[in-house]
Design a protein around this motif. Sequence first.
Motif, PDB file in Angstrom:
ATOM      1  N   CYS A 105       1.211  -0.319  -7.430  1.00  0.00           N
ATOM      2  CA  CYS A 105       2.065  -1.289  -6.953  1.00  0.00           C
ATOM      3  C   CYS A 105       1.274  -2.468  -7.486  1.00  0.00           C
ATOM      4  O   CYS A 105      -0.082  -2.458  -7.660  1.00  0.00           O
ATOM      5  CB  CYS A 105       1.458  -1.408  -5.192  1.00  0.00           C
ATOM      6  SG  CYS A 105       2.023   0.170  -4.573  1.00  0.00           S
ATOM      7  N   VAL A 106       2.045  -3.481  -7.471  1.00  0.00           N
ATOM      8  CA  VAL A 106       1.683  -5.040  -7.940  1.00  0.00           C
ATOM      9  C   VAL A 106       2.047  -5.881  -6.862  1.00  0.00           C
ATOM     10  O   VAL A 106       2.917  -5.834  -6.203  1.00  0.00           O
ATOM     11  CB  VAL A 106       2.063  -5.188  -9.455  1.00  0.00           C
ATOM     12  CG1 VAL A 106       1.471  -4.259 -10.450  1.00  0.00           C
ATOM     13  CG2 VAL A 106       3.678  -5.350  -9.219  1.00  0.00           C
ATOM     14  N   ALA A 159       0.766  -1.287   0.042  1.00  0.00           N
ATOM     15  CA  ALA A 159       0.060  -0.012   0.057  1.00  0.00           C
ATOM     16  C   ALA A 159       1.115   1.253   0.005  1.00  0.00           C
ATOM     17  O   ALA A 159       2.134   1.295   0.436  1.00  0.00           O
ATOM     18  CB  ALA A 159      -0.766   0.010   1.351  1.00  0.00           C
ATOM     19  N   ASN A 160       0.515   2.304  -0.515  1.00  0.00           N
ATOM     20  CA  ASN A 160      -0.667   2.657  -1.013  1.00  0.00           C
ATOM     21  C   ASN A 160      -0.601   2.314  -2.564  1.00  0.00           C
ATOM     22  O   ASN A 160       0.388   2.790  -3.024  1.00  0.00           O
ATOM     23  CB  ASN A 160      -1.141   4.284  -1.009  1.00  0.00           C
ATOM     24  CG  ASN A 160      -2.309   4.738  -1.577  1.00  0.00           C
ATOM     25  OD1 ASN A 160      -2.748   4.331  -2.589  1.00  0.00           O
ATOM     26  ND2 ASN A 160      -2.688   5.864  -1.019  1.00  0.00           N
ATOM     27  N   PRO A 214      10.409  -2.546  -0.977  1.00  0.00           N
ATOM     28  CA  PRO A 214      10.725  -1.262  -1.783  1.00  0.00           C
ATOM     29  C   PRO A 214       9.579  -0.399  -1.834  1.00  0.00           C
ATOM     30  O   PRO A 214       8.325  -0.888  -2.411  1.00  0.00           O
ATOM     31  CB  PRO A 214      11.477  -1.530  -2.706  1.00  0.00           C
ATOM     32  CG  PRO A 214      11.900  -3.051  -2.868  1.00  0.00           C
ATOM     33  CD  PRO A 214      10.820  -3.607  -1.963  1.00  0.00           C
ATOM     34  N   SER A 215       9.753   0.987  -1.848  1.00  0.00           N
ATOM     35  CA  SER A 215       8.570   1.623  -1.920  1.00  0.00           C
ATOM     36  C   SER A 215       8.965   2.540  -3.309  1.00  0.00           C
ATOM     37  O   SER A 215      10.276   2.763  -3.656  1.00  0.00           O
ATOM     38  CB  SER A 215       8.530   2.736  -0.898  1.00  0.00           C
ATOM     39  OG  SER A 215       9.520   3.592  -0.539  1.00  0.00           O
ATOM     40  N   PHE A 250       3.880   2.380  -0.926  1.00  0.00           N
ATOM     41  CA  PHE A 250       4.584   2.349   0.295  1.00  0.00           C
ATOM     42  C   PHE A 250       5.021   1.049   0.419  1.00  0.00           C
ATOM     43  O   PHE A 250       4.532   0.088   0.019  1.00  0.00           O
ATOM     44  CB  PHE A 250       3.447   2.805   1.409  1.00  0.00           C
ATOM     45  CG  PHE A 250       2.958   4.102   1.346  1.00  0.00           C
ATOM     46  CD1 PHE A 250       3.474   5.169   0.457  1.00  0.00           C
ATOM     47  CD2 PHE A 250       1.748   4.330   1.916  1.00  0.00           C
ATOM     48  CE1 PHE A 250       2.853   6.299   0.421  1.00  0.00           C
ATOM     49  CE2 PHE A 250       0.973   5.640   1.759  1.00  0.00           C
ATOM     50  CZ  PHE A 250       1.786   6.684   0.909  1.00  0.00           C
ATOM     51  N   GLY A 251       5.971   1.015   1.503  1.00  0.00           N
ATOM     52  CA  GLY A 251       6.529  -0.422   1.709  1.00  0.00           C
ATOM     53  C   GLY A 251       5.823  -0.958   2.610  1.00  0.00           C
ATOM     54  O   GLY A 251       5.187  -0.392   3.560  1.00  0.00           O
TER      55      GLY A 251
END
Length: 204
Positions: free
Chosen positions: A146-147, A109-110, A140-141, A115-116
Motif C-alpha cells: 500500500c502507498v 492497512a495491511n 479500495p483494497s 486492506f480498505g
Amino acid sequence: MTTLRRIALIAVPIVAAAAGLVAVTSSSGATTARSAAAPTSFTRTIAGTDMHSLDERVAPQFVPNSGGGVSATFEGGAAPNSTHVTFEAGIDLPKGAKVTAVSFTVTPANRTGCFGESLSFGSYVPQSAITTTNVSFTTPSHLGACVRGTFTKTGNPIATVVDGRRYVIDWKASVITDYPGDAASGGIFHGATVKYTCTSPCVP
C-alpha cells in the motif's frame, strides 16, 4: 468687489460641496458591490494526531516522518474484541458554511496486502442523539504493498453547517497492532481537509 467676482466666490463652495456628494455616493456604491461578492473558499485541516479513539483500549500511535500520521495500537493483553476501532476528530466550522469537499489522506492497512480503510464525515446532535453521515466510503483494497493516497469527495454542497451540531471526521482502523505497532501492517491516518464556502453572516 465687483458683482461678477462675488458670484464666482459663492459658486466655488457649491461646486466643492457637489463634488463631495458625488464622492460619498460613489463610496456607498462600492460598499454595495462588495456585499454582493461571490462566496469565498476556506479550508480546515486536521492531522492524524488530532484524532482520538472511541475505544479506551486503543490509542493513536504517532508515526515518524508521516506528516502527523497515526496508527492504531493497544497495550499488550488489552486487545479489543473487534479488529475495527473508530477514531474521531471534531471540525470547527462556522454557521452557514457550505461544505463542498472533504479529503482524507491515508496509508491503508495491511501495507503488505492492502486492506480498505473506512472513512467518513458527518455530524451529530448530542441533545437528541441524531447522527447524520454526509460522506462514507472505504478505500479500495488490492494485493501488493500500500502507498499513501488522498481520497476526495465533493458535493454542491455536501452539507450546510447549522447551530447545535458537532461536525466530525471518522476513521475506522482496519488493522490494530500491539504497541508500539507494526510498521508493515498498521494503517496510517495522515489527516483530512474540509473545504467550504462562506458568505455573510457566516464568519470563517
